[in-house]
Scaffold this active site. Structure first.
Site, short mmCIF file in Angstrom:
data_model
loop_
_atom_site.label_atom_id
_atom_site.label_comp_id
_atom_site.label_asym_id
_atom_site.label_seq_id
_atom_site.Cartn_x
_atom_site.Cartn_y
_atom_site.Cartn_z
N ARG A 201 -10.34 -3.02 4.86
CA ARG A 201 -10.37 -2.60 3.51
C ARG A 201 -11.86 -2.86 2.53
O ARG A 201 -11.23 -4.30 2.36
CB ARG A 201 -9.30 -2.83 1.96
CG ARG A 201 -9.37 -2.49 0.73
CD ARG A 201 -9.86 -0.39 0.39
NE ARG A 201 -9.98 -1.16 -0.99
CZ ARG A 201 -8.80 0.06 -1.61
NH1 ARG A 201 -8.16 0.12 -0.95
NH2 ARG A 201 -9.67 0.24 -2.75
N ARG A 210 -12.24 3.95 1.77
CA ARG A 210 -11.84 3.05 1.96
C ARG A 210 -11.18 2.81 3.59
O ARG A 210 -10.82 4.52 3.23
CB ARG A 210 -11.31 2.26 0.90
CG ARG A 210 -9.50 3.44 0.50
CD ARG A 210 -9.84 3.95 -0.59
NE ARG A 210 -10.13 4.71 -1.41
CZ ARG A 210 -9.84 4.29 -2.90
NH1 ARG A 210 -9.17 4.22 -2.96
NH2 ARG A 210 -11.29 5.95 -3.44
N ASP A 213 -5.40 2.00 1.49
CA ASP A 213 -5.37 2.00 -0.09
C ASP A 213 -3.58 1.69 -0.17
O ASP A 213 -3.66 2.43 0.54
CB ASP A 213 -6.03 2.92 -1.01
CG ASP A 213 -5.99 2.61 -2.02
OD1 ASP A 213 -5.87 1.62 -2.93
OD2 ASP A 213 -6.25 3.82 -3.37
N ASP A 215 -1.28 1.29 -3.01
CA ASP A 215 -0.91 1.38 -4.30
C ASP A 215 0.59 1.11 -4.41
O ASP A 215 1.86 2.04 -4.45
CB ASP A 215 -1.48 2.52 -5.36
CG ASP A 215 -3.15 2.14 -4.90
OD1 ASP A 215 -3.79 0.93 -5.43
OD2 ASP A 215 -4.19 3.28 -5.11
#
Length: 280
Positions: A201, A210, A213, A215
């Site tokens: 990343r 990217r 990811d 989150d």
């Protein structure tokens, strides 16, 4: 939640900072509180519907004898995790360890520490637009699943979405993951960041391209904000590529700040004047 208590279980182990403690060993007194639902066991009077406290006690004795920690804090945390992993019905555990003969220059009865651990529900947003995105996401999913501190890990169907914010980049592959985890929020964050780093990343452009990811979107119903982590994710309600997968996992998840279901938030977003559509 009901509770099973094991009080003052005598164990012997080799824990401590001093060389004598590691070499000669000493007695430790362990008490645990197990939170679980054993209403079914009460109704049917069957052992398989509750937790075998004899087996839990033997697990504690074995782990105290066969592990080695400098700190009883670390030992207590280890015992809490082991109990939660090995005994599926237990939802929450408190472990207290007393060290009766702590090597101190003052007179006292015991020194003790208490650690609490439990299973927590979390939802993670996942996206990629570099390389073989679907394979990369599947790799991240397998890494999350393989950690013993996670269970019931589910990945949504993956969807192709248009870029959000920064437009000069390839389309994304997005989805969401739900799981139960023993990790505290910051521990979960660092675990996910380690996966991102391992999968190359890069953070060069805000909202830019990217490889992966990951989150944290939600964690139980907590609200947390500091320099390192914000929960709920502050942008999640503006992003259809987040809300749509969440609706697939559980449309009735309630946002802890807005007190609305994610399915209702998704519907509101689609009718908003500021809606930036990325999902077909």
């Amino acid at each position: 939640m009901n509770e099973i208590l094991i009080k003052d279980l005598e164990c012997f182990g080799y824990h401590g900072v001093l060389e004598e403690e590691k070499r000669l060993g000493q007695k430790f007194i362990v008490s645990v509180s197990l939170k679980l639902d054993f209403i079914k066991a009460i109704e049917h009077d069957l052992c398989q519907d509750t937790v075998d406290y004899g087996a839990v006690s033997q697990c504690i004795v074995d782990e105290v004898a066969n592990t080695n920690f400098n700190l009883i804090e670390s030992l207590a945390d280890h015992l809490a995790k082991e109990i939660l992993i090995r005994f599926a019905l237990v939802e929450h555990v408190t472990v207290e360890i007393k060290k009766p003969w702590a090597p101190l220059k003052v007179h006292l009865d015991t020194v003790s520490v208490r650690v609490e651990r439990g299973w927590h529900s979390s939802y993670i947003g996942v996206g990629s637009n570099m390389g073989d995105s679907k394979s990369i996401i599947e790799d991240a999913f397998q890494r999350i699943t393989s950690l013993a501190y996670n269970k019931d890990v589910l990945l949504t169907n993956l969807i192709t979405t248009k870029p959000y914010g920064y437009k000069e980049q390839n389309d994304f592959v997005n989805g969401a993951i739900s799981l139960k985890t023993l990790l505290y929020p910051k521990e979960l964050l660092h675990f996910l960041q380690a996966i991102e780093l391992d999968l190359k990343r890069r953070r060069e452009i805000h909202w830019g391209p990217r490889t992966i990811d990951l989150d944290i979107l939600l964690y139980d119903n907590i609200v947390l904000q500091d320099e390192e982590l914000i929960i709920p994710h502050p942008e999640m309600c503006k992003r259809d590529f987040v809300l749509k997968p969440l609706c697939e996992l559980n449309p009735n998840i309630v946002h802890p700040l807005y007190h609305k279901r994610v399915c209702d938030l998704y519907q509101e977003l689609q009718t908003s004047n500021t809606y930036e559509k990325t999902v077909e």
